[in-house]
Write an enzyme that holds these catalytic residues in place. Structure first.
Site, PDB file in Angstrom:
ATOM      1  N   ASP A 145       4.336   0.297  11.966  1.00 33.03           N
ATOM      2  CA  ASP A 145       3.231  -0.340  11.569  1.00 33.03           C
ATOM      3  C   ASP A 145       3.046  -1.686  11.910  1.00 33.03           C
ATOM      4  O   ASP A 145       2.221  -2.190  11.642  1.00 33.03           O
ATOM      5  CB  ASP A 145       3.352  -0.027   9.901  1.00 33.03           C
ATOM      6  CG  ASP A 145       2.859   1.232   9.610  1.00 33.03           C
ATOM      7  OD1 ASP A 145       3.330   1.530   8.360  1.00 33.03           O
ATOM      8  OD2 ASP A 145       2.660   2.105  10.307  1.00 33.03           O
ATOM      9  N   ARG A 163      -8.711  -0.658   4.255  1.00 31.70           N
ATOM     10  CA  ARG A 163      -7.821   0.503   3.921  1.00 31.70           C
ATOM     11  C   ARG A 163      -6.614  -0.241   3.549  1.00 31.70           C
ATOM     12  O   ARG A 163      -5.853   0.171   2.648  1.00 31.70           O
ATOM     13  CB  ARG A 163      -7.455   1.516   4.876  1.00 31.70           C
ATOM     14  CG  ARG A 163      -8.879   2.560   4.851  1.00 31.70           C
ATOM     15  CD  ARG A 163      -8.486   3.714   6.003  1.00 31.70           C
ATOM     16  NE  ARG A 163      -7.275   4.338   5.178  1.00 31.70           N
ATOM     17  CZ  ARG A 163      -6.165   4.656   6.039  1.00 31.70           C
ATOM     18  NH1 ARG A 163      -6.371   4.718   7.304  1.00 31.70           N
ATOM     19  NH2 ARG A 163      -5.105   5.202   5.500  1.00 31.70           N
ATOM     20  N   CYS A 203      -5.144  12.341  12.585  1.00 29.15           N
ATOM     21  CA  CYS A 203      -5.937  11.001  12.427  1.00 29.15           C
ATOM     22  C   CYS A 203      -5.970  10.306  13.858  1.00 29.15           C
ATOM     23  O   CYS A 203      -5.369  10.874  14.704  1.00 29.15           O
ATOM     24  CB  CYS A 203      -5.399  10.085  11.595  1.00 29.15           C
ATOM     25  SG  CYS A 203      -3.846   9.381  11.968  1.00 29.15           S
ATOM     26  N   LYS A 209       0.837  -1.319  -0.030  1.00 34.37           N
ATOM     27  CA  LYS A 209       0.102   0.088   0.078  1.00 34.37           C
ATOM     28  C   LYS A 209       0.948   1.368   0.032  1.00 34.37           C
ATOM     29  O   LYS A 209       0.538   2.301  -0.645  1.00 34.37           O
ATOM     30  CB  LYS A 209      -0.839  -0.031   1.241  1.00 34.37           C
ATOM     31  CG  LYS A 209      -1.467   1.301   1.412  1.00 34.37           C
ATOM     32  CD  LYS A 209      -2.539   1.230   2.689  1.00 34.37           C
ATOM     33  CE  LYS A 209      -1.517   1.566   4.022  1.00 34.37           C
ATOM     34  NZ  LYS A 209      -1.519   2.804   4.453  1.00 34.37           N
ATOM     35  N   ASN A 210       2.131   1.212   0.898  1.00 29.87           N
ATOM     36  CA  ASN A 210       2.720   2.363   1.113  1.00 29.87           C
ATOM     37  C   ASN A 210       3.716   2.923   0.127  1.00 29.87           C
ATOM     38  O   ASN A 210       4.331   3.856   0.051  1.00 29.87           O
ATOM     39  CB  ASN A 210       3.251   2.513   2.526  1.00 29.87           C
ATOM     40  CG  ASN A 210       2.162   2.782   3.429  1.00 29.87           C
ATOM     41  OD1 ASN A 210       1.107   3.157   3.150  1.00 29.87           O
ATOM     42  ND2 ASN A 210       2.679   2.378   4.752  1.00 29.87           N
ATOM     43  N   ARG A 250      -0.044  14.524  12.997  1.00 27.38           N
ATOM     44  CA  ARG A 250       0.345  14.011  11.372  1.00 27.38           C
ATOM     45  C   ARG A 250       0.696  15.487  10.765  1.00 27.38           C
ATOM     46  O   ARG A 250       0.113  15.647   9.778  1.00 27.38           O
ATOM     47  CB  ARG A 250      -0.701  13.244  10.774  1.00 27.38           C
ATOM     48  CG  ARG A 250      -1.091  12.076  11.372  1.00 27.38           C
ATOM     49  CD  ARG A 250      -0.010  10.984  11.459  1.00 27.38           C
ATOM     50  NE  ARG A 250       0.375  10.320  10.333  1.00 27.38           N
ATOM     51  CZ  ARG A 250      -0.242   9.353   9.543  1.00 27.38           C
ATOM     52  NH1 ARG A 250      -1.546   8.855  10.125  1.00 27.38           N
ATOM     53  NH2 ARG A 250       0.398   8.971   8.688  1.00 27.38           N
TER      54      ARG A 250
HETATM   55  C1  EPZ Z   1       4.111   6.853   6.466  1.00 24.41           C
HETATM   56  O1  EPZ Z   1       3.391   7.979   7.049  1.00 24.41           O
HETATM   57  C2  EPZ Z   1       3.093   5.911   6.360  1.00 24.41           C
HETATM   58  N1  EPZ Z   1       2.189   6.106   5.360  1.00 24.41           N
HETATM   59  C3  EPZ Z   1       2.733   5.135   7.534  1.00 24.41           C
HETATM   60  O2  EPZ Z   1       1.720   3.987   7.492  1.00 24.41           O
HETATM   61  C4  EPZ Z   1       3.931   4.923   8.702  1.00 24.41           C
HETATM   62  O3  EPZ Z   1       3.365   4.585   9.824  1.00 24.41           O
HETATM   63  C5  EPZ Z   1       4.468   6.043   8.707  1.00 24.41           C
HETATM   64  O4  EPZ Z   1       5.130   6.571   7.264  1.00 24.41           O
HETATM   65  C6  EPZ Z   1       5.823   5.941   9.584  1.00 24.41           C
HETATM   66  O5  EPZ Z   1       6.623   4.715   8.945  1.00 24.41           O
HETATM   67  C7  EPZ Z   1       2.281   6.052   3.914  1.00 24.41           C
HETATM   68  O6  EPZ Z   1       3.560   5.753   3.510  1.00 24.41           O
HETATM   69  C8  EPZ Z   1       1.160   6.327   3.105  1.00 24.41           C
HETATM   70  P1  EPZ Z   1       6.018  10.113   8.667  1.00 24.41           P
HETATM   71  P2  EPZ Z   1       3.797   9.394   7.115  1.00 24.41           P
HETATM   72  O7  EPZ Z   1       5.827  11.569   7.906  1.00 24.41           O
HETATM   73  O8  EPZ Z   1       4.805   9.775   6.132  1.00 24.41           O
HETATM   74  C9  EPZ Z   1       6.245  13.640  12.038  1.00 24.41           C
HETATM   75  C10 EPZ Z   1       0.018   2.740   7.859  1.00 24.41           C
HETATM   76  O9  EPZ Z   1      -0.562   2.211   8.813  1.00 24.41           O
HETATM   77  N2  EPZ Z   1       6.193  14.646  11.225  1.00 24.41           N
HETATM   78  O10 EPZ Z   1       7.160   9.255   8.364  1.00 24.41           O
HETATM   79  O11 EPZ Z   1       2.633  10.158   7.453  1.00 24.41           O
HETATM   80  C11 EPZ Z   1       5.032  12.743  12.170  1.00 24.41           C
HETATM   81  O12 EPZ Z   1       3.927  13.212  12.921  1.00 24.41           O
HETATM   82  C12 EPZ Z   1       0.374   4.134   7.723  1.00 24.41           C
HETATM   83  O13 EPZ Z   1       0.287   2.129   6.673  1.00 24.41           O
HETATM   84  C13 EPZ Z   1       6.186  15.579  11.366  1.00 24.41           C
HETATM   85  O14 EPZ Z   1       6.421  16.255  12.556  1.00 24.41           O
HETATM   86  O15 EPZ Z   1       4.703   9.371   8.355  1.00 24.41           O
HETATM   87  C14 EPZ Z   1       5.555  11.353  12.807  1.00 24.41           C
HETATM   88  O16 EPZ Z   1       5.370  11.826  14.190  1.00 24.41           O
HETATM   89  C15 EPZ Z   1       0.168   4.556   9.071  1.00 24.41           C
HETATM   90  N3  EPZ Z   1       6.319  16.744  10.438  1.00 24.41           N
HETATM   91  C16 EPZ Z   1       6.670  11.146  12.313  1.00 24.41           C
HETATM   92  O17 EPZ Z   1       7.234  12.557  11.874  1.00 24.41           O
HETATM   93  C17 EPZ Z   1       6.114  16.322   8.973  1.00 24.41           C
HETATM   94  O18 EPZ Z   1       5.908  17.163   8.263  1.00 24.41           O
HETATM   95  C18 EPZ Z   1       6.914  10.235  11.125  1.00 24.41           C
HETATM   96  O19 EPZ Z   1       5.852  10.420  10.297  1.00 24.41           O
HETATM   97  C19 EPZ Z   1       5.978  14.822   8.737  1.00 24.41           C
HETATM   98  C20 EPZ Z   1       6.148  14.045   9.635  1.00 24.41           C
END
Ligand code: EPZ
Length: 428
Positions: A305, A397, A115, A22-23, A120
């Site tokens: 995840d 999803r 969410c 998915k990702n 996020r």
């Molecule tokens: C990706 O989400 C994945 N989704 C998530 O999978 C996964 O849990 C996550 O990466 C971490 O591995 C997809 O790839 C579509 P991040 P993403 O930006 O990119 C903070 C699932 O279950 N952050 O790496 O949104 C954020 O709040 C989903 O398949 C900021 O602070 O995650 C988090 O604490 C859930 N500012 C951390 O970084 C930003 O601008 C990592 O988030 C961006 C992120």
């Protein structure tokens, strides 16, 4: 809404095939906007999230034809907006921001909002795109972006972010000059996206490491070949954990042991036997589930995840385990629901202390987010009696043909409408 009814206590045995990730699918679908033409993607999983992304591309003027190979026609972009009604269903819609700016010079994307697992934020996405020359205004719940000419930059992320790295990388491929992304995320899905972009003529090195170098190109083109999405390491890990929690023996065909390495390492520590085979990965358990401590980290650390799924497994371990969630601020929603099945879990901040129980007992539980619902299904498969997992749309999803795959492994599961009593539903 649907629920999943599970009659637990049966060891899962057999072989299933991993679906496409998915990702990786979501950024790759967004990346098709970077070049006009017909793009072909195979092994795209049939999920609510991939359907949402295809609907969004359709709304932008890029129709798709689904089948074993999905064809996306991005010849015309007639609308450079990702509206709230679509983004609220799938926050990964933010991934069209970079490609739309690179293709059209302008984009209006609804802010994804938070969410169940956290706020996020997306400031890293915006800072990286600003480094390439984009200008943003936040108004009315939307990000309004504009750029005259994308220029390469040397940019360091303050925080390692998966979709942030993907968004900026997708814009950089059409920037003038070279872009260096530092403190970039290293997830395998980023490597897959870079491979897909390479097939379109992009020049990217270092994907999968913290430093990615992109030599911008004046234009890209749709590859003539179909891109096969890499196998989903989280789906694979979930089914391997299902073998462990039920004391069964499951082989996931196509699972990639390298991508799964941090998950396999933790499963081994819980007493699960892991066999790497030419066609996939096998997990089976003959002894007790052993307690172990787990810390979630960015790849190549243990993936957040898989945290909920391993918490379900450890709730049946001999002994006490400590799980630290270091990525998201609110990713223990499943603990309260596991508690209803008899699990003993104490939460303090980002730390969950799991005291193993000899058994779990079936109950009705509520899914709150995608991976939390997977952990409830795992617990229900191991629990004595019947478990009903409500709000199944969370699972739909991210898990393709879930009950079909579980059924193929011998699980007694079926889907029913939430309002229907189990016996009536089972009679169907
Ligand atoms: C990706 O989400 C994945 N989704 C998530 O999978 C996964 O849990 C996550 O990466 C971490 O591995 C997809 O790839 C579509 P991040 P993403 O930006 O990119 C903070 C699932 O279950 N952050 O790496 O949104 C954020 O709040 C989903 O398949 C900021 O602070 O995650 C988090 O604490 C859930 N500012 C951390 O970084 C930003 O601008 C990592 O988030 C961006 C992120």
């Amino acid at each position: 809404m649907d629920k999943l009814v599970i009659r637990g206590g049966r060891p899962l045995r057999g072989t299933i095939a991993a679906s496409g990730a998915k990702n990786a699918s979501l950024p790759i679908l967004a990346a098709t906007l970077l070049a006009p033409g017909e793009h072909k993607v195979s092994r795209l999983p049939d999920l609510m999230d991939t359907s949402s992304m295809l609907s969004l591309l359709g709304r932008i003027g890029c129709p798709s034809l689904v089948g074993p190979t999905v064809r996306i026609d991005t010849s015309r972009v007639s609308f450079n907006e990702a509206p709230y009604d679509l983004v609220r269903k799938m926050r990964a819609s933010i991934l069209v921001l970079g490609p739309l700016l690179a293709r059209c010079g302008e984009a209006h994307v609804s802010l994804p909002g938070g969410c169940a697992i956290g706020v996020r934020p997306i400031e890293q996405h915006l800072k990286g795109l600003e480094a390439l020359g984009c200008v943003f205004e936040l108004d009315g719940g939307y990000v309004h972006g504009r750029v005259d000419r994308l220029r390469g930059a040397d940019f360091r992320f303050d925080i390692t972010t998966v979709t942030g790295t993907e968004n900026v990388m997708m814009a950089a491929v059409l920037a003038e000059g070279t872009t260096i992304l530092r403190n970039a995320a290293c997830e395998p899905e980023i490597v897959d996206l870079a491979g897909f972009l390479g097939g379109m003529g992009a020049r990217i090195t270092g994907a999968g490491t913290p430093t990615i170098v992109i030599d911008g190109m004046p234009a890209l083109r749709a590859s003539r070949k179909a891109w096969a999405i890499l196998p989903d390491r989280i789906e694979s890990g979930t089914y391997l954990a299902a073998a462990a929690i039920t004391g069964g023996d499951v082989t996931v065909l196509g699972a990639d042991p390298d991508d799964l390495a941090p998950v396999l390492e933790v499963l081994r520590r819980t007493g699960t036997e892991i066999e790497l085979r030419p066609d996939g990965v096998r997990a089976f358990r003959t002894g007790p589930i052993l307690a172990t401590d787990v810390d979630t980290q960015p790849h190549p650390g243990f993936p957040t995840d898989m945290q909920a799924q391993v918490m379900a497994l450890l709730s049946l371990a001999d002994g006490t385990s400590v799980i630290r969630e270091n990525i998201f601020e609110n990713r223990f929603m499943h603990a309260a629901e596991l508690h209803r099945l008899g699990a003993r879990i104490e939460i303090a901040g980002n730390t969950a202390t799991v005291t193993g129980s000899p058994s779990l007992r079936g109950a009705t539980v509520m899914a709150t987010d995608l991976r939390a619902s997977a952990s409830l299904v795992l617990a229900g498969l191991a629990a004595h009696g019947t478990t009903e997992v409500l709000r199944l749309y969370h699972l739909d999803r991210g898990y393709e043909r879930l009950e079909e795959k579980l059924g193929a492994l011998g699980a007694d599961v079926f889907r029913a409408a939430e309002g229907r009593p189990v016996e009536a539903a089972r009679a169907v």
